[in-house]
Design an enzyme around this catalytic site. Structure first.
Site, PDB file in Angstrom:
ATOM      1  N   TYR A 198      11.443  -2.864  -7.846  1.00  0.00           N
ATOM      2  CA  TYR A 198      10.200  -2.767  -8.603  1.00  0.00           C
ATOM      3  C   TYR A 198       9.199  -1.749  -8.093  1.00  0.00           C
ATOM      4  O   TYR A 198       8.600  -1.006  -8.870  1.00  0.00           O
ATOM      5  CB  TYR A 198       9.508  -4.147  -8.615  1.00  0.00           C
ATOM      6  CG  TYR A 198       8.119  -4.103  -9.222  1.00  0.00           C
ATOM      7  CD1 TYR A 198       7.945  -4.048 -10.602  1.00  0.00           C
ATOM      8  CD2 TYR A 198       6.989  -4.091  -8.422  1.00  0.00           C
ATOM      9  CE1 TYR A 198       6.679  -3.992 -11.167  1.00  0.00           C
ATOM     10  CE2 TYR A 198       5.715  -4.030  -8.973  1.00  0.00           C
ATOM     11  CZ  TYR A 198       5.570  -3.985 -10.341  1.00  0.00           C
ATOM     12  OH  TYR A 198       4.324  -3.914 -10.896  1.00  0.00           O
TER      13      TYR A 198
ATOM     14  N   CYS B 200       0.810  -1.211   0.000  1.00  0.00           N
ATOM     15  CA  CYS B 200       0.000   0.000   0.000  1.00  0.00           C
ATOM     16  C   CYS B 200       0.841   1.257   0.000  1.00  0.00           C
ATOM     17  O   CYS B 200       2.062   1.205   0.144  1.00  0.00           O
ATOM     18  CB  CYS B 200      -0.861   0.048   1.263  1.00  0.00           C
ATOM     19  SG  CYS B 200      -1.860  -1.399   1.498  1.00  0.00           S
TER      20      CYS B 200
ATOM     21  N   SER C  86       8.750  -1.068 -16.276  1.00  0.00           N
ATOM     22  CA  SER C  86       9.603  -1.459 -15.148  1.00  0.00           C
ATOM     23  C   SER C  86      11.061  -1.716 -15.541  1.00  0.00           C
ATOM     24  O   SER C  86      11.956  -1.617 -14.711  1.00  0.00           O
ATOM     25  CB  SER C  86       9.018  -2.691 -14.455  1.00  0.00           C
ATOM     26  OG  SER C  86       8.789  -3.714 -15.401  1.00  0.00           O
TER      27      SER C  86
ATOM     28  N   ASN D 129       0.868   0.534   5.825  1.00  0.00           N
ATOM     29  CA  ASN D 129       1.599  -0.113   4.733  1.00  0.00           C
ATOM     30  C   ASN D 129       2.518  -1.141   5.369  1.00  0.00           C
ATOM     31  O   ASN D 129       3.354  -0.786   6.200  1.00  0.00           O
ATOM     32  CB  ASN D 129       2.407   0.924   3.951  1.00  0.00           C
ATOM     33  CG  ASN D 129       3.296   0.302   2.886  1.00  0.00           C
ATOM     34  OD1 ASN D 129       4.347   0.828   2.563  1.00  0.00           O
ATOM     35  ND2 ASN D 129       2.888  -0.818   2.329  1.00  0.00           N
ATOM     36  N   GLY D 130       2.348  -2.388   4.974  1.00  0.00           N
ATOM     37  CA  GLY D 130       3.182  -3.439   5.527  1.00  0.00           C
ATOM     38  C   GLY D 130       2.373  -4.676   5.813  1.00  0.00           C
ATOM     39  O   GLY D 130       1.215  -4.779   5.389  1.00  0.00           O
TER      40      GLY D 130
ATOM     41  N   GLY E 231      -0.891   1.210  -5.093  1.00  0.00           N
ATOM     42  CA  GLY E 231      -2.147   0.520  -4.848  1.00  0.00           C
ATOM     43  C   GLY E 231      -3.246   1.059  -5.722  1.00  0.00           C
ATOM     44  O   GLY E 231      -3.508   2.258  -5.718  1.00  0.00           O
TER      45      GLY E 231
END
Ligand code: AMP
Length: 496
Positions: free
Chosen positions: A251, A8, A292, A110-111, A36
């Site tokens: 990434y 996130c 990417s 986030n996590g 996200g």
């Protein structure tokens, strides 16, 4: 172990009274959209109560001008959430609210916690009711529980003692904004100054977009408490080593973000150059898998002297393939997403550069596509080492069974993706390119050795245990006196 991934982006703002937090949060979430695309949400405190607007969808789908104008308040938090198998539900949208006798808090995370199941069972035994599957709700319940016994600072310290895993958190308690980064600094979090106040965000691009100034990263184990556009910092825990996620550099993060002191673009350029040194090849052009692979391919071209030329074009109006549930959808999405620029690749030997191979599906599809367009040779170069183990700490990767490199050596993966040759970056090359010591990085997905204890997996070092917390710091916190949290606050949810 079932995994509910929480990949996130989070943001928080604290202004002096007269500013409008919601608009600032809205712009910041736009900058974090890559973290996200499944859901987005904003909560503000208007001086009296919390107001939240959240829904499934991307930032512009969830909010319109009227909504943002209605969300009045000078302190707030925001969240964008990544799509995950089994977790794609409105109940899992954030920020989450949890209420108790002592009030209501809003939280965005986030996590990923690795001990959330145990914590949840414990809280359920005490009679707490959960509305979502997410570990964020576990954190919120724990915090609310600690706030019934302790003042704000002590409650946060008690909370940190219980959490194992990765967490960059933004929390609203009354009109206070609280920011917490886990003691290992697994997920990024930074602090910036904006006109009339401060912003904290997963990535510095959110500060840039607000025309703000990046002050610094939030330190691992640090807690910031903001009130009316000023803040106090507490270093609640100090670990011997950190565990910054390497996949943020490989990434996940935007290349224009600075994470833990390193510009992601520079890291990726260095990786591209290292990749060319480690796996030289004779070819006509170097071509990226967009988007990417672009920075890596430029680095590879620079170092090798092989011309950079685009061989694939991306349809930008389609989300990332990884976010689609189910294999067939994913394969269809690859075809929708990429097309070849035939004259650039026909009859040529090509170095094809991408950031990572997870299942191998994307690389195989792309190489098949290029061969159909007449490419003579495809030499795949990958900007990460082989991904051999799942991520339990917040990157939505795959299960071990799905990871192609978990079961096959490089030659085997080369055959699966149908490349003429395959070269992965080495772990040493990755660490050197990132520029952060090996002991301060989480490389669990590349080694199978994790920075925290995970049942059934190997552990390199542990997060601090209860006994290792610094007593003097705790005493100092106690002397700060209690917060005004005990006043109850009203909550209204504007969710459509
Ligand atoms: P795969 O087909 O599973 O090998 O997917 C590899 C592709 O997915 C690479 O091109 C990456 O850019 C991309 N990728 C890698 N990790 C993730 C992730 N956590 N979320 C979304 N996409 C990813």
């Amino acid at each position: 172990m079932t995994l509910l991934h929480e990949e996130c982006g989070v943001v928080g703002v604290s202004f002096k009274e007269e500013s409008q937090a919601a608009l600032t949060l809205y712009y910041a979430l736009y900058a974090l959209q890559h973290r996200g695309q499944e859901s987005a949400g904003i909560t503000v405190h208007d001086g009296m109560q919390l107001w939240t607007l959240k829904d499934m969808g991307m930032v512009p789908d969830v909010f319109n001008r009227r909504d943002i104008q209605r969300l009045k308040g000078h302190t707030g938090i925001g969240h964008v959430r990544y799509s995950t198998t089994g977790g794609s539900k409105i109940e899992n949208c954030q920020p989450l609210h949890v209420s108790s006798k002592s009030g209501t808090i809003a939280i965005a995370h986030n996590g990923n916690l690795v001990n959330s199941k145990e914590l949840r069972c414990e809280l359920e035994r005490e009679g707490r009711i959960f509305l979502s599957e997410s570990d964020t709700e576990v954190i919120a319940h724990l915090l609310v529980k600690e706030l019934m016994h302790y003042d704000l600072e002590d409650a946060i310290q008690e909370l940190i003692r219980r959490l194992i895993g990765s967490y960059s958190l933004v929390v609203l308690v009354d009109d206070k904004l609280i920011v917490i980064r886990d003691p290992l600094g697994i997920k990024p979090m930074c602090l910036g100054r904006i006109e009339n106040g401060f912003v904290v965000a997963s990535e510095s691009v959110a500060i840039d977009i607000l025309n703000g100034e990046l002050i610094r990263d939030i330190a691992p184990g640090e807690v910031l408490i903001f009130s009316n556009g000023t803040y106090e910092s507490r270093q609640l825990v100090k670990s011997k080593n950190y565990a910054h996620c390497v996949f943020e550099y490989i990434y996940f993060a935007r290349p224009d973000s600075i994470i833990d002191g390193e510009l992601v673009y520079n890291v990726r350029m260095r990786i591209g150059q290292t990749l060319s040194e480690e796996h030289p090849v004779k070819a006509d052009i170097v071509s990226p898998v967009p988007d990417s692979g672009i920075t890596y391919a430029i680095g590879f071209s620079k170092k090798s002297g092989i011309d950079y030329m685009e061989g694939l074009m991306k349809n930008r109006y389609i989300g990332r393939t990884f976010i689609m549930p189910g294999q067939d959808m994913r394969e269809t999405a690859v075809r929708l997403k990429l097309n070849t620029i035939k004259p650039n690749i026909e009859g040529k030997s090509i170095v094809l550069v991408d950031d990572s191979i997870v299942r191998g599906t994307t690389s195989r599809r792309i190489i098949d596509l290029m061969r159909k367009s007449g490419t003579k040779e495809v030499h795949m170069r990958v900007a990460s080492p082989p991904i051999i183990s799942p991520c339990y700490l917040g990157i939505d990767m795959a299960t071990r069974e799905e990871l192609v490199a978990a079961h096959k050596a490089v030659k085997g993966v080369e055959a699966v993706i149908n490349a003429d040759s395959l070269g992965y970056l080495s772990i040493e090359g990755l660490v050197r390119s990132i520029g952060i010591p090996y002991d301060d990085l989480c490389v669990g997905c590349l080694t199978g050795v994790y920075p925290v204890e995970i049942p059934g997996e190997r552990c390199a070092k542990r997060q601090l245990k209860l006994s290792e917390f610094d007593e003097p710091v705790k005493k100092e916190l106690r002397s700060l006196g209690s917060s005004k949290f005990n006043e109850p606050i009203k909550i209204e949810n504007l969710k459509r």
